[in-house]
Each structure stands twice: as C-alpha cells, then as structure tokens.
Design a protein around this motif. Structure first.
Motif, short mmCIF file in Angstrom:
data_model
loop_
_atom_site.label_atom_id
_atom_site.label_comp_id
_atom_site.label_asym_id
_atom_site.label_seq_id
_atom_site.Cartn_x
_atom_site.Cartn_y
_atom_site.Cartn_z
N PRO A 1 0.82 -1.22 0.00
CA PRO A 1 0.00 0.00 0.00
C PRO A 1 0.86 1.27 0.00
O PRO A 1 1.90 1.32 0.66
N SER A 2 0.42 2.26 -0.76
CA SER A 2 1.14 3.53 -0.82
C SER A 2 0.66 4.44 0.31
O SER A 2 -0.54 4.59 0.53
N ARG A 3 1.60 5.05 0.98
CA ARG A 3 1.26 5.98 2.05
C ARG A 3 0.81 7.30 1.45
O ARG A 3 1.47 7.87 0.59
N VAL A 4 -0.34 7.80 1.90
CA VAL A 4 -0.91 9.05 1.38
C VAL A 4 -1.21 9.98 2.55
O VAL A 4 -1.78 9.55 3.55
N ALA A 5 -0.81 11.23 2.42
CA ALA A 5 -1.13 12.26 3.41
C ALA A 5 -1.32 13.57 2.67
O ALA A 5 -0.37 14.33 2.46
N GLU A 6 -2.55 13.84 2.25
CA GLU A 6 -2.85 15.05 1.48
C GLU A 6 -3.44 16.10 2.41
O GLU A 6 -4.49 15.88 3.03
N PRO A 7 -2.79 17.26 2.54
CA PRO A 7 -3.26 18.27 3.50
C PRO A 7 -4.60 18.86 3.10
O PRO A 7 -4.95 18.94 1.92
#
Length: 236
Positions: free
Chosen positions: A154-160
């Motif tokens: 799984p790709s780590r995603v953190a979109e503000p």
C-alpha cells in the motif's frame, strides 16, 4: 544642621544610591547577557560530532554496522526468514528481553518486552527455527519461520486539507498481515525480541515506492554465500 541642609544631604544620598543601583543593574545585565551568550555558545558547541561516520564506541546499538551522520543513515545487519507461503523475508534485531542475549547480539536490553504477551498474546508472534545440518549451513544464521508478514505494497498518502489539518485524504502505508507482529518469541523460549521484517523477496528490492521494503529502507544488500572460514553479512 538645618532642616534644609539635612534634606539636601538626604537627596544626595538617594541620588548616589540610585546611581549605584543603576550601575549594579547595568553590570548585572551585562553579566547575565554574557552568561546567556556563553550558554548559547556552549549549546551550539556541545552537539558533538555532526558529520562523518560515528565511532563504534559511540554506538548505542552494538550490532550496527555503520552510522553516517552526514547522510543521517544507519546500516544494520539483516537475517533471513520465511513467510508461511515460503517467501523469503529479511528482518533486523533491535531489542531482547534477556540481558545476556542482548549483550551477545549487540542489541538493546529491554526487559519489559517479556511482559508484552501477558495482556495481549497476539502482540508476540511465536516463531520456529529451521535446523539445517552443519554441511547445509556452516556459517549462516538459522532461518526463522514467521507466522505472518507485513504487506508493504500500500502507498502511504497524506494530502493536506485547506488549513493543513485535518487531512483531506490519508492512507497508511505498510500494514501488518494476519498473524504478524514485529515482536517474536522462539517456540520453547521465554525471550522476546524486537525483530521487524524490513524486506520481502530475494532480489529486486524497491527502495523508491517500497512495494516490498519498509518505508525507511534506502538500500538492501544480500551477501553471497560465505566462503570457507568467513561469514559475509547482509545489511539494510
């Protein structure tokens, strides 16, 4: 002495006292400023070594192969394991709940690891060791059979969001597969180790998108078979 002369003398004393107090305050201020500046200088100069390779006598993890302060990286030995489906995995050792074994392995002594399974049995993964003959494995470590492995795909995603937080969109990266825990205990032993799996597979390790490696892994070196009388170490 007349009352006028007395008042003049009293005023003069107050003036002198005020001047003395002012001088004291100025000196104290200068002294405090110098002390603060010295403290700041001491803090800056007290960081110790900030670049190059950290000397081995400064390492807190004795098994570490190299700590590069300039690149802010550490090189750790990795050991072979096997997933339930037979896939090769690689793990590193960080802590042990037994003082003697921790010293022998060059890892941190963490006695409270032994308490992990008391209220959370699934927090400690029970593993087994393969037992090859001396001819099959003259110098290498025994392979650890894991009951579960992490899924690194799984790709780590953190979109503000508009103001940063809360996040507009997020998704965790690597997740634990069924039965996996980074804390292990060899069947028949009471010692608990911190032994996270950091890579899966025998080759083609992805250290950019991390589909088969931990997010913090920058490189994986798998040593070739050790020649007679030597042990070649794999590292991450």
């Amino acid at each position: 002495m007349s009352s006028l002369s007395f008042r003049k003398s009293l005023v003069a004393l107050f003036v002198l006292a005020a001047l003395g107090l002012t001088a004291s305050v100025v000196l104290l201020s200068r002294s405090s400023g110098s002390a603060a500046a010295a403290a700041r200088s001491s803090q800056v100069g007290g960081l110790g070594q900030t670049s190059g390779l950290l000397p081995r006598d400064h390492l807190t993890l004795g098994s570490a192969i190299q700590v590069n302060l300039s690149k802010q990286t550490v090189r750790l030995p990795i050991y072979p394991g096997k997933a339930p489906d037979g896939t090769r995995v690689w793990f590193t050792l960080l802590d042990a709940s037994d003082a003697g074994l921790a010293a022998d392995l060059g890892v941190n002594y963490a006695p409270k690891l032994a308490n992990l399974a008391i209220g959370c049995p699934e927090c400690v993964q029970e593993v087994t060791l393969e037992s090859p003959t001396p001819q099959q494995n003259r110098f290498g470590p025994a392979v650890v059979n894991f009951k579960g492995v992490p899924d690194f795909s799984p790709s780590r995603v953190a979109e503000p969001g508009p103001t940063g937080f809360p996040l507009k969109r997020f998704q965790p990266g690597a997740v634990a597969g069924p039965g996996y825990s980074p804390f292990i205990r060899i069947a028949g032993s009471h010692v608990v180790y911190s032994a996270p799996i950091v890579a899966v597979g025998d080759r083609d390790f992805d250290v950019h998108n991390h589909i088969n490696t931990s997010d913090r892994v920058l490189g994986v070196h798998i040593a070739p078979p050790s020649p007679p009388g030597k042990f070649l170490e794999s590292w991450v």
